[in-house]
Motif scaffolding. Structure first.
Motif, PDB file in Angstrom:
ATOM      1  N   ASP A  27      41.732  36.923 -34.168  1.00 34.71           N
ATOM      2  CA  ASP A  27      42.178  36.868 -35.548  1.00 34.71           C
ATOM      3  C   ASP A  27      43.680  37.048 -35.700  1.00 34.71           C
ATOM      4  N   ASP A  61      38.814  31.605 -47.118  1.00 31.55           N
ATOM      5  CA  ASP A  61      37.820  32.626 -47.474  1.00 31.55           C
ATOM      6  C   ASP A  61      36.564  31.997 -48.089  1.00 31.55           C
ATOM      7  N   TYR A  63      35.498  29.003 -47.523  1.00 32.40           N
ATOM      8  CA  TYR A  63      34.835  28.287 -46.430  1.00 32.40           C
ATOM      9  C   TYR A  63      33.977  29.234 -45.601  1.00 32.40           C
ATOM     10  N   VAL A  64      34.525  30.367 -45.217  1.00 33.75           N
ATOM     11  CA  VAL A  64      33.765  31.333 -44.423  1.00 33.75           C
ATOM     12  C   VAL A  64      32.582  31.873 -45.239  1.00 33.75           C
ATOM     13  N   LYS A  65      32.790  32.084 -46.512  1.00 42.55           N
ATOM     14  CA  LYS A  65      31.696  32.543 -47.377  1.00 42.55           C
ATOM     15  C   LYS A  65      30.566  31.503 -47.403  1.00 42.55           C
ATOM     16  N   ASP A  68      28.799  31.700 -44.107  1.00 40.26           N
ATOM     17  CA  ASP A  68      27.964  32.907 -44.083  1.00 40.26           C
ATOM     18  C   ASP A  68      26.684  32.728 -44.896  1.00 40.26           C
ATOM     19  N   THR A  72      25.248  34.247 -41.117  1.00 39.20           N
ATOM     20  CA  THR A  72      26.435  35.065 -40.859  1.00 39.20           C
ATOM     21  C   THR A  72      26.883  35.013 -39.406  1.00 39.20           C
ATOM     22  N   ALA A  75      30.234  32.190 -38.364  1.00 40.54           N
ATOM     23  CA  ALA A  75      31.634  32.627 -38.291  1.00 40.54           C
ATOM     24  C   ALA A  75      31.740  33.980 -37.593  1.00 40.54           C
ATOM     25  N   THR A  79      37.410  34.827 -39.203  1.00 42.60           N
ATOM     26  CA  THR A  79      37.875  33.810 -40.144  1.00 42.60           C
ATOM     27  C   THR A  79      38.772  32.769 -39.488  1.00 42.60           C
ATOM     28  N   ALA A  82      36.849  30.487 -37.245  1.00 45.31           N
ATOM     29  CA  ALA A  82      35.991  29.585 -38.018  1.00 45.31           C
ATOM     30  C   ALA A  82      36.809  28.457 -38.640  1.00 45.31           C
ATOM     31  N   THR A 132      31.676  21.964 -43.984  1.00 46.73           N
ATOM     32  CA  THR A 132      33.048  21.740 -43.536  1.00 46.73           C
ATOM     33  C   THR A 132      33.652  20.549 -44.266  1.00 46.73           C
TER      34      THR A 132
END
Length: 140
Positions: A27, A61, A63-65, A68, A72, A75, A79, A82, A132
């Motif tokens: 990260d 954020d 996108y990761v949500k 998830d 979960t 990712a 972040t 991902a 995506t």
């Protein structure tokens, strides 16, 4: 044409490797002051490789949500990793236009995790690809 696309993809890959090699963790963000490339140059290299520009924090954020919401473990709390994988997944849309089976297969191979070292399966890969496309590269 294929050589030009391949060369651009390699150039973008080297650029991304250079930009991400500065940190010691997954990260970690590279220090922009040590880069000799401008943001415009980075974006141009990504575009030439058939990849989208790096998303802003809010888009990343979201996108990761969305990932998830699928699982979960996709990712798995990383972040930047991902987003990088997502940008690469966008490239599948330009490298294999109209070949959804190939796009899904490659997405499954790209999106592995410690608990899914061989990927999350084709059904989940299809969801990752759709998410995506919608979140990071809707114009592709």
């Amino acid at each position: 044409m294929r050589i030009r696309i391949t060369t651009a993809a390699i150039a973008a890959g080297l650029l991304l490797t250079t930009l991400t090699a500065c940190g010691s963790s997954d990260d970690a963000k590279p220090d922009a002051s040590t880069s000799t490339l401008s943001q415009a140059d980075r974006d141009a290299a990504l575009k030439a490789a058939g990849l989208p520009p790096r998303p802003d924090v809010a888009t990343a954020d979201a996108y990761v949500k969305a990932l998830d919401a699928i699982d979960t473990d996709i990712a798995h709390g990383k972040t930047d990793k991902a987003v990088s994988r997502g940008m690469d997944t966008c490239g599948l849309l330009t490298r294999f236009p109209g070949d959804e089976a190939k796009q899904i297969d490659q997405t499954n191979k790209r999106w592995s995790s410690p608990t899914h070292p061989e990927g999350h399966g084709l059904a989940t890969a299809k969801k990752i690809l759709a998410t995506t496309h919608k979140q990071l590269c809707p114009d592709f």
